[in-house]
Design an enzyme around this catalytic site. Structure first.
Site, PDB file in Angstrom:
ATOM      1  N   THR A  97       0.853  -1.196   0.000  1.00  0.00           N
ATOM      2  CA  THR A  97       0.000   0.000   0.000  1.00  0.00           C
ATOM      3  C   THR A  97       0.887   1.244   0.000  1.00  0.00           C
ATOM      4  O   THR A  97       1.914   1.270   0.685  1.00  0.00           O
ATOM      5  CB  THR A  97      -0.889  -0.006   1.257  1.00  0.00           C
ATOM      6  N   THR A 120       4.710   4.016  -3.351  1.00  0.00           N
ATOM      7  CA  THR A 120       5.757   3.183  -3.955  1.00  0.00           C
ATOM      8  C   THR A 120       5.156   1.856  -4.428  1.00  0.00           C
ATOM      9  O   THR A 120       5.408   1.413  -5.561  1.00  0.00           O
ATOM     10  CB  THR A 120       6.900   2.936  -2.951  1.00  0.00           C
ATOM     11  N   GLY A 154       6.212  -0.759   0.421  1.00  0.00           N
ATOM     12  CA  GLY A 154       7.040   0.384   0.795  1.00  0.00           C
ATOM     13  C   GLY A 154       7.262   0.453   2.293  1.00  0.00           C
ATOM     14  O   GLY A 154       6.836  -0.422   3.052  1.00  0.00           O
ATOM     15  N   ASP A 209       8.039   3.768   5.500  1.00  0.00           N
ATOM     16  CA  ASP A 209       8.181   5.199   5.766  1.00  0.00           C
ATOM     17  C   ASP A 209       9.584   5.550   6.232  1.00  0.00           C
ATOM     18  O   ASP A 209      10.063   6.659   6.007  1.00  0.00           O
ATOM     19  CB  ASP A 209       7.171   5.630   6.835  1.00  0.00           C
ATOM     20  N   LYS A 253       6.323   1.501   9.244  1.00  0.00           N
ATOM     21  CA  LYS A 253       5.313   1.490   8.202  1.00  0.00           C
ATOM     22  C   LYS A 253       4.006   2.020   8.804  1.00  0.00           C
ATOM     23  O   LYS A 253       3.916   2.182  10.010  1.00  0.00           O
ATOM     24  CB  LYS A 253       5.105   0.064   7.667  1.00  0.00           C
ATOM     25  N   GLY A 254       3.040   2.287   7.959  1.00  0.00           N
ATOM     26  CA  GLY A 254       1.739   2.680   8.484  1.00  0.00           C
ATOM     27  C   GLY A 254       1.341   4.113   8.204  1.00  0.00           C
ATOM     28  O   GLY A 254       0.270   4.545   8.613  1.00  0.00           O
ATOM     29  N   GLY A 255       2.208   4.831   7.464  1.00  0.00           N
ATOM     30  CA  GLY A 255       1.835   6.189   7.073  1.00  0.00           C
ATOM     31  C   GLY A 255       0.524   6.186   6.280  1.00  0.00           C
ATOM     32  O   GLY A 255      -0.257   7.128   6.336  1.00  0.00           O
ATOM     33  N   GLU A 308      -0.699  -5.107   6.582  1.00  0.00           N
ATOM     34  CA  GLU A 308       0.677  -5.216   6.065  1.00  0.00           C
ATOM     35  C   GLU A 308       1.513  -6.149   6.934  1.00  0.00           C
ATOM     36  O   GLU A 308       2.320  -6.937   6.427  1.00  0.00           O
ATOM     37  CB  GLU A 308       1.329  -3.835   6.019  1.00  0.00           C
ATOM     38  N   LYS A 345      14.193   7.665   2.644  1.00  0.00           N
ATOM     39  CA  LYS A 345      13.578   6.938   3.770  1.00  0.00           C
ATOM     40  C   LYS A 345      14.615   6.377   4.742  1.00  0.00           C
ATOM     41  O   LYS A 345      14.264   5.793   5.758  1.00  0.00           O
ATOM     42  CB  LYS A 345      12.746   5.756   3.226  1.00  0.00           C
TER      43      LYS A 345
HETATM   44  C1  A5P Z   1       0.957   2.049   4.257  1.00  0.00           C
HETATM   45  O1  A5P Z   1       0.227   1.836   5.427  1.00  0.00           O
HETATM   46  C2  A5P Z   1       2.377   2.235   4.575  1.00  0.00           C
HETATM   47  O2  A5P Z   1       2.961   1.311   5.414  1.00  0.00           O
HETATM   48  C3  A5P Z   1       3.227   2.432   3.343  1.00  0.00           C
HETATM   49  O3  A5P Z   1       3.768   1.233   2.902  1.00  0.00           O
HETATM   50  C4  A5P Z   1       4.301   3.350   3.697  1.00  0.00           C
HETATM   51  O4  A5P Z   1       3.654   4.442   4.344  1.00  0.00           O
HETATM   52  C5  A5P Z   1       5.093   3.831   2.497  1.00  0.00           C
HETATM   53  O5  A5P Z   1       4.290   4.639   1.717  1.00  0.00           O
HETATM   54  P1  A5P Z   1       4.855   5.416   0.468  1.00  0.00           P
HETATM   55  O6  A5P Z   1       5.371   4.404  -0.480  1.00  0.00           O
HETATM   56  O7  A5P Z   1       3.647   6.162  -0.057  1.00  0.00           O
HETATM   57  O8  A5P Z   1       5.903   6.347   0.963  1.00  0.00           O
END
Ligand code: A5P
Length: 226
Positions: free
Chosen positions: A25, A28, A81, A83, A93-95, A102, A120
């Protein structure tokens, strides 16, 4: 090609015929799903499970076959991806709010490939807040316990309302300074009743880290891609 896309395109090279593929998610993972869609249209036979409703929607639109979670026994490869990544390859993760699904995919995958860009990377985690998914009941009582661990908290908003995860829960974003022992912090967060998951991912789950750079290069930082 942008750095996120570079990392995503490198990672999807490891997908093989008949695999169960976990879809990540975020911005990326978006590029990985886009490319997987092209590969499926080109004849690749796979089934996928998604870490969020948003990614499932993208996959369906791209004609990528989905498997129900109860139909599978595990995941062959999960590409997602992050964060923030520290020098020992622990992750935040979790942004994007999908951390619980995940984490389920990461834990149950044979091969977990993390795709990032160089922005990152940190020596120590702490730049990006740790998302804590909470059941709504009593979430407010958890806040002082989280803050006692050394962070400032904010309940994630979506417009005028609390942000709601795909699981129907709230997220409390916890800004720590310097996370020297991610495993111990993860355990301490999990000890608070009502916590569903948090966005700290242990390095022991991470098989590969692929990072793209603005200069057009892509590097393998963990693992030995062959
Ligand atoms: C989603 O909940 C996140 O864990 C994403 O994998 C993480 O935030 C990376 O996101 P971007 O690829 O948008 O930076």
């Amino acid at each position: 090609m942008n750095p996120k896309q570079l990392a995503a395109l490198k990672a999807v090279e490891y997908i093989r015929e008949d695999m169960i593929v976990g879809l990540g998610t975020g911005t990326t993972a978006f590029y990985a799903i886009e490319k997987i869609g092209e590969m499926v249209q080109g004849g690749l036979r796979i089934r996928t499970v998604s870490s969020s409703l948003a990614s499932a929607k993208q996959a369906v639109a791209a004609g990528i076959p989905q498997a129900g979670m109860t139909e599978i026994k595990g995941i062959d490869i999960y590409i997602d991806g992050a964060d923030e990544v520290d020098e020992r390859f622990n992750l935040v993760k979790g942004g994007g709010g999908a951390l619980t699904r995940e984490k389920i995919l990461a834990f149950n995958s044979e091969l977990f490939i993390v795709i990032i860009d160089d922005s990152k990377l940190s020596s120590t985690l702490g730049r990006f807040p740790i998302a804590v998914e909470m059941v709504p009941f009593g979430y407010n009582l958890a806040i002082p316990h989280l803050e006692a661990l050394g962070c400032k908290t904010i309940v994630r908003q979506s417009g005028d309302n609390f942000y709601k995860t795909d699981n129907g829960n709230w997220i409390i974003d916890c800004q720590f300074q310097n996370i020297t022992d991610p495993k111990a912090l993860e355990e301490a967060i999990h000890a608070i009743p009502g916590v569903v998951e948090c966005g700290l991912f242990s390095n022991s789950w991470v098989d590969r880290v692929i990072s793209g750079n603005e200069d057009g290069t892509v590097r393998e930082l963990k693992g030995n891609l062959s």
